[in-house]
Write an enzyme that holds these catalytic residues in place. Structure first.
Site, PDB file in Angstrom:
ATOM      1  N   LYS A  80      20.148  40.837 -35.696  1.00 51.24           N
ATOM      2  CA  LYS A  80      20.379  39.637 -36.509  1.00 51.24           C
ATOM      3  C   LYS A  80      19.287  39.486 -37.584  1.00 51.24           C
ATOM      4  O   LYS A  80      19.564  38.956 -38.664  1.00 51.24           O
ATOM      5  CB  LYS A  80      20.448  38.395 -35.616  1.00 51.24           C
ATOM      6  CG  LYS A  80      21.663  38.377 -34.676  1.00 51.24           C
ATOM      7  CD  LYS A  80      22.996  38.328 -35.419  1.00 51.24           C
ATOM      8  CE  LYS A  80      24.172  38.097 -34.470  1.00 51.24           C
ATOM      9  NZ  LYS A  80      25.479  38.027 -35.147  1.00 51.24           N
ATOM     10  N   SER A 101      21.952  34.356 -36.016  1.00 50.46           N
ATOM     11  CA  SER A 101      21.512  33.674 -34.795  1.00 50.46           C
ATOM     12  C   SER A 101      20.054  33.280 -34.990  1.00 50.46           C
ATOM     13  O   SER A 101      19.279  34.024 -35.613  1.00 50.46           O
ATOM     14  CB  SER A 101      21.621  34.620 -33.597  1.00 50.46           C
ATOM     15  OG  SER A 101      20.908  34.094 -32.498  1.00 50.46           O
ATOM     16  N   TYR A 106      19.335  42.492 -29.736  1.00 50.20           N
ATOM     17  CA  TYR A 106      20.145  41.469 -30.424  1.00 50.20           C
ATOM     18  C   TYR A 106      19.317  40.805 -31.520  1.00 50.20           C
ATOM     19  O   TYR A 106      19.788  40.616 -32.648  1.00 50.20           O
ATOM     20  CB  TYR A 106      20.622  40.437 -29.388  1.00 50.20           C
ATOM     21  CG  TYR A 106      21.543  39.370 -29.934  1.00 50.20           C
ATOM     22  CD1 TYR A 106      22.888  39.634 -30.197  1.00 50.20           C
ATOM     23  CD2 TYR A 106      21.075  38.074 -30.173  1.00 50.20           C
ATOM     24  CE1 TYR A 106      23.733  38.643 -30.677  1.00 50.20           C
ATOM     25  CE2 TYR A 106      21.916  37.081 -30.652  1.00 50.20           C
ATOM     26  CZ  TYR A 106      23.246  37.370 -30.906  1.00 50.20           C
ATOM     27  OH  TYR A 106      24.083  36.384 -31.385  1.00 50.20           O
TER      28      TYR A 106
END
Ligand SMILES: NC(=O)c1ccc[n+]([C@@H]2O[C@H](COP(=O)([O-])OP(=O)(O)OC[C@H]3O[C@@H](n4cnc5c(N)ncnc54)[C@H](OP(=O)(O)O)[C@@H]3O)[C@@H](O)[C@H]2O)c1
Length: 251
Positions: A171, A144, A167
């Site tokens: 990533k 991402s 998050y």
């Protein structure tokens, strides 16, 4: 020409489903293993797809958080196909636990540790070539743009004000895994990519409709872009963090 053997994790919906769809609708032949932790959801997803002649789909139960499920899936692919040409580590989550430490642990487990475990289990199959010729071997990590450290510190970035720390961390670590695998697998002919599918209308958070209102693209765009990587159209970007639109991103 024998079909390329591909495994996509988390492919019962969202971007993973669209990657499988793009592959089986391609003029090139594929045998796609559609990974789904709930095998019935995987079967329903597969039943909605219409592979071109020469392509096929096998549904494989794959909970990426379970060592046993990963080992069973690797045994299934070995028994059915004898090798793997392309692995797409796509399954991922945004965890909404109220406590940030729990969120971090859960998110790292699925977005970082699980792809590490899946790739480790499938590396022996990824390095096997078919008897009738050489296949393009590729390993793709669905990352991402939120994992980009370069974009995180850029006040002009579209996502500068988005917190999503857990998050983002998951990533960023996944990107390092991709970079390490690019080194490990270069002498085995496996091209490795970290792939940003862009902001798309899936159920990752909120509903697809809510995400569309915020400017999300259709997940089919990501699926077709990933197919381009699988079909060698982005080979100039091997070992890079790539976007859907032909550019590479800051790590
Ligand atoms: N959507 C975006 O805007 C966007 C942007 C950048 C990156 N991404 C990345 O793209 C990937 C796919 O996300 P998506 O948007 O398609 O989300 P999604 O619609 O929520 O799909 C996620 C998929 O991952 C699966 N999954 C979750 N936990 C799993 C587990 N333990 N074992 C196996 N499968 C599991 C889900 O299965 P169940 O149906 O069983 O839950 C589902 O198939 C993720 O890695 C995500 O981080 C998405």
């Amino acid at each position: 020409m024998s079909a390329s053997v591909v495994l996509v994790t988390g492919a019962n919906r969202g971007i993973g489903y669209e990657i499988v769809k793009a592959l089986v609708e391609s003029p090139l032949p594929y045998h796609v293993f559609l990974g789904s932790r709930d095998v019935n959801k995987g079967k329903t997803a597969a039943a909605s797809l219409h592979p071109r002649s020469g392509s096929s789909i096998s549904v494989v139960q794959l909970d990426v958080s379970s060592s046993e499920s990963i080992a069973n899936a690797a045994a299934t692919v070995k028994a059915e196909a004898g090798r793997l040409d392309v692995l797409v580590n796509n399954a991922g989550i945004v965890d909404d636990s109220p406590d940030s430490l729990t969120r971090l642990r859960n998110t790292l487990e699925i977005n970082t540790i699980a792809p590490f475990a899946v790739t480790t289990a499938f590396k022996p199959l990824l390095t096997v070539q078919p008897e009738d010729g050489v296949k393009g071997k590729r390993l793709i990590y669905v990352s991402s743009g939120l994992g980009s450290i370069g974009q995180r510190v850029d006040s002009k970035s579209r996502y500068y004000s988005v917190p999503a720390v857990e998050y983002r961390m998951s990533k960023t670590a996944l990107n390092m895994l991709a970079a390490c695998d690019a080194f490990d697998l270069k002498d085995h002919g496996v091209k490795v990519f970290a792939f940003d599918p862009e902001f798309v209308a899936t159920e990752l958070t909120h509903s697809p409709e809510e995400r569309r209102k915020l400017g999300a693209l259709e997940p089919s765009v990501s699926g077709e872009s990933c197919r381009d990587i699988i079909e060698g159209k982005r080979d100039a970007d091997t070992s890079k963090f790539v976007s859907i639109n032909g550019t590479d991103l800051l790590w």
